[in-house]
Design a protein around this motif. Structure first.
Motif, mmCIF file in Angstrom:
data_model
loop_
_atom_site.group_PDB
_atom_site.id
_atom_site.type_symbol
_atom_site.label_atom_id
_atom_site.label_comp_id
_atom_site.label_asym_id
_atom_site.label_seq_id
_atom_site.Cartn_x
_atom_site.Cartn_y
_atom_site.Cartn_z
ATOM 1 N N GLU A 81 -7.789 -5.728 -25.041
ATOM 2 C CA GLU A 81 -6.721 -6.376 -24.095
ATOM 3 C C GLU A 81 -5.765 -5.152 -23.658
ATOM 4 O OE1 GLU A 81 -4.796 -9.246 -26.726
ATOM 5 O OE2 GLU A 81 -3.137 -9.069 -25.745
ATOM 6 N N TYR A 82 -5.318 -4.243 -24.346
ATOM 7 C CA TYR A 82 -4.088 -3.477 -23.854
ATOM 8 C C TYR A 82 -4.539 -2.613 -22.782
ATOM 9 C CZ TYR A 82 -0.920 -4.138 -27.769
ATOM 10 O OH TYR A 82 0.125 -4.753 -28.538
ATOM 11 N N LEU A 83 -6.170 -2.081 -23.073
ATOM 12 C CA LEU A 83 -6.560 -1.222 -21.877
ATOM 13 C C LEU A 83 -6.717 -2.465 -20.724
ATOM 14 C CD1 LEU A 83 -9.448 0.097 -23.698
ATOM 15 C CD2 LEU A 83 -7.533 1.322 -22.738
ATOM 16 N N ALA A 84 -7.058 -3.425 -20.730
ATOM 17 C CA ALA A 84 -6.992 -4.586 -19.407
ATOM 18 C C ALA A 84 -5.629 -4.438 -18.962
ATOM 19 C CB ALA A 84 -7.648 -5.881 -19.854
ATOM 20 N N ASN A 85 -4.713 -4.697 -19.893
ATOM 21 C CA ASN A 85 -3.369 -4.769 -19.293
ATOM 22 C C ASN A 85 -2.775 -3.630 -18.447
ATOM 23 O OD1 ASN A 85 -2.912 -7.406 -20.508
ATOM 24 N ND2 ASN A 85 -1.944 -6.472 -22.366
ATOM 25 N N HIS A 86 -3.140 -2.332 -19.076
ATOM 26 C CA HIS A 86 -2.924 -1.063 -18.231
ATOM 27 C C HIS A 86 -3.618 -1.103 -16.824
ATOM 28 C CE1 HIS A 86 -3.463 3.229 -17.431
ATOM 29 N NE2 HIS A 86 -1.949 3.224 -17.616
ATOM 30 N N HIS A 87 -4.650 -1.584 -16.803
ATOM 31 C CA HIS A 87 -5.431 -1.547 -15.524
ATOM 32 C C HIS A 87 -4.882 -2.537 -14.630
ATOM 33 C CE1 HIS A 87 -9.224 -1.232 -13.442
ATOM 34 N NE2 HIS A 87 -9.117 -2.469 -13.102
ATOM 35 N N ARG A 88 -4.310 -3.596 -15.104
ATOM 36 C CA ARG A 88 -3.683 -4.675 -14.320
ATOM 37 C C ARG A 88 -2.239 -3.989 -13.923
ATOM 38 N NH1 ARG A 88 -4.007 -7.650 -10.969
ATOM 39 N NH2 ARG A 88 -2.538 -9.640 -10.761
ATOM 40 N N VAL A 89 -1.649 -3.386 -14.858
ATOM 41 C CA VAL A 89 -0.329 -2.945 -14.244
ATOM 42 C C VAL A 89 -0.441 -1.938 -13.297
ATOM 43 C CG1 VAL A 89 1.287 -1.510 -14.975
ATOM 44 C CG2 VAL A 89 0.920 -2.995 -16.656
ATOM 45 N N ARG A 90 -1.324 -1.098 -13.250
ATOM 46 C CA ARG A 90 -1.696 -0.120 -12.428
ATOM 47 C C ARG A 90 -2.046 -0.703 -10.889
ATOM 48 N NH1 ARG A 90 -4.158 5.220 -14.384
ATOM 49 N NH2 ARG A 90 -4.328 5.723 -12.184
ATOM 50 N N GLU A 91 -3.160 -1.876 -10.883
ATOM 51 C CA GLU A 91 -3.429 -2.948 -9.849
ATOM 52 C C GLU A 91 -1.969 -3.090 -9.215
ATOM 53 O OE1 GLU A 91 -7.735 -4.479 -10.606
ATOM 54 O OE2 GLU A 91 -5.749 -5.579 -11.206
ATOM 55 N N ILE A 92 -1.019 -3.750 -9.994
ATOM 56 C CA ILE A 92 -0.006 -4.526 -9.551
ATOM 57 C C ILE A 92 1.065 -3.505 -8.847
ATOM 58 C CG2 ILE A 92 2.350 -5.581 -10.284
ATOM 59 C CD1 ILE A 92 0.490 -7.026 -12.287
ATOM 60 N N LEU A 93 1.213 -2.285 -9.350
ATOM 61 C CA LEU A 93 2.060 -1.204 -8.704
ATOM 62 C C LEU A 93 1.733 -0.760 -7.654
ATOM 63 C CD1 LEU A 93 3.217 1.128 -12.065
ATOM 64 C CD2 LEU A 93 4.364 -1.119 -11.131
ATOM 65 N N ALA A 94 0.254 -0.756 -7.293
ATOM 66 C CA ALA A 94 -0.417 -0.066 -6.101
ATOM 67 C C ALA A 94 -0.194 -1.052 -5.204
ATOM 68 C CB ALA A 94 -1.898 0.215 -6.523
ATOM 69 N N GLU A 95 -0.201 -2.384 -5.518
ATOM 70 C CA GLU A 95 0.091 -3.288 -4.163
ATOM 71 C C GLU A 95 1.687 -3.385 -3.928
ATOM 72 O OE1 GLU A 95 -1.944 -7.196 -4.943
ATOM 73 O OE2 GLU A 95 -1.189 -8.001 -3.040
ATOM 74 N N VAL A 96 2.292 -3.379 -5.059
ATOM 75 C CA VAL A 96 3.919 -3.373 -4.644
ATOM 76 C C VAL A 96 3.980 -2.060 -3.720
ATOM 77 C CG1 VAL A 96 6.036 -2.927 -5.684
ATOM 78 C CG2 VAL A 96 4.710 -4.647 -6.641
ATOM 79 N N CYS A 97 3.437 -0.823 -3.932
ATOM 80 C CA CYS A 97 3.664 0.552 -3.268
ATOM 81 C C CYS A 97 3.448 0.246 -1.995
ATOM 82 C CB CYS A 97 3.266 1.648 -4.073
ATOM 83 S SG CYS A 97 3.878 2.203 -5.305
ATOM 84 N N ALA A 98 2.055 -0.467 -1.911
ATOM 85 C CA ALA A 98 1.705 -0.862 -0.438
ATOM 86 C C ALA A 98 2.539 -1.686 0.390
ATOM 87 C CB ALA A 98 0.137 -1.378 -0.580
ATOM 88 N N ILE A 99 2.909 -2.845 -0.245
ATOM 89 C CA ILE A 99 4.075 -3.832 0.548
ATOM 90 C C ILE A 99 5.117 -3.009 0.966
ATOM 91 C CG2 ILE A 99 5.506 -5.754 0.136
ATOM 92 C CD1 ILE A 99 3.286 -6.724 -1.566
ATOM 93 N N ASN A 100 5.670 -2.353 -0.027
ATOM 94 C CA ASN A 100 7.059 -1.369 0.277
ATOM 95 C C ASN A 100 6.638 -0.312 1.446
ATOM 96 O OD1 ASN A 100 8.428 -2.753 -1.430
ATOM 97 N ND2 ASN A 100 8.201 -1.048 -2.949
ATOM 98 N N GLN A 101 5.550 0.311 1.534
ATOM 99 C CA GLN A 101 4.996 1.155 2.634
ATOM 100 C C GLN A 101 4.860 0.514 3.638
ATOM 101 O OE1 GLN A 101 1.651 3.222 1.408
ATOM 102 N NE2 GLN A 101 0.929 3.720 3.595
ATOM 103 N N GLU A 102 4.525 -0.997 3.832
ATOM 104 C CA GLU A 102 4.331 -1.709 5.019
ATOM 105 C C GLU A 102 5.650 -2.183 5.699
ATOM 106 O OE1 GLU A 102 1.725 -2.319 6.761
ATOM 107 O OE2 GLU A 102 2.705 -3.715 8.140
ATOM 108 N N LEU A 103 6.545 -2.415 4.596
ATOM 109 C CA LEU A 103 7.885 -2.806 5.150
ATOM 110 C C LEU A 103 8.664 -1.571 5.712
ATOM 111 C CD1 LEU A 103 9.194 -4.830 2.169
ATOM 112 C CD2 LEU A 103 8.519 -5.708 4.352
ATOM 113 N N LEU A 104 8.354 -0.444 5.117
ATOM 114 C CA LEU A 104 9.111 0.848 5.667
ATOM 115 C C LEU A 104 8.507 1.209 7.153
ATOM 116 C CD1 LEU A 104 10.527 3.513 5.255
ATOM 117 C CD2 LEU A 104 8.557 4.371 4.084
ATOM 118 N N ARG A 105 7.266 0.971 7.113
ATOM 119 C CA ARG A 105 6.392 1.275 8.502
ATOM 120 C C ARG A 105 7.317 0.302 9.592
ATOM 121 N NH1 ARG A 105 1.096 0.184 7.113
ATOM 122 N NH2 ARG A 105 0.998 2.226 6.362
ATOM 123 N N ARG A 106 7.377 -0.765 9.263
ATOM 124 C CA ARG A 106 8.066 -1.769 10.213
ATOM 125 C C ARG A 106 9.624 -1.757 10.445
ATOM 126 N NH1 ARG A 106 4.838 -7.736 8.857
ATOM 127 N NH2 ARG A 106 3.100 -6.746 8.055
#
Ligand SMILES: [Zn+2]
Length: 110
Positions: A81-106
């Motif tokens: 469960e903890y390993l899966a949580n870590h995986h999920r945290v990384r996915e979420i952070l990557a998507e938040v970073c991508a959104i922020n990158q998109e906002l910056l681009r615009r």
């Protein structure tokens, strides 16, 4: 993401953060199964795959062999469960970073 509206991106960012797992409950690595031969003369394990399975938390290290931490059976589900949580945290952070990158681009406020 380029075809999404700014307000969609901001809503998505908020929704992602709400889905963050408990950040105390994370572990890095992978759970691996091992069978071991004990070497005792006459033990049946000499012919089979060995005793086990025994579980280890394998943690990769740069420039070294992975660290293998023994995991007692009763911890296995929690470790998974903890390993899966870590995986999920990384996915979420990557998507938040991508959104922020998109906002910056615009040239929008972050
Ligand atoms: Zn044996």
């Amino acid at each position: 993401m380029p075809n999404r509206s700014v307000s969609w991106l901001r809503r998505r960012r908020k929704a992602l953060l709400r889905k963050l797992p408990n950040l105390e409950a994370i572990l890095k690595g992978s759970l691996v199964e091992r069978f071991k031969r004990c070497g005792r003369p006459g033990c049946k394990c000499a012919r089979g795959p060995g005793h086990g399975p025994k579980y280890y938390l394998s943690i990769s290290r740069t420039g070294a062999r992975p660290l293998m931490e023994y995991v007692p059976q009763e911890y296995c589900n929690q470790v998974r469960e903890y390993l899966a949580n870590h995986h999920r945290v990384r996915e979420i952070l990557a998507e938040v970073c991508a959104i922020n990158q998109e906002l910056l681009r615009r040239r929008k406020p972050l």
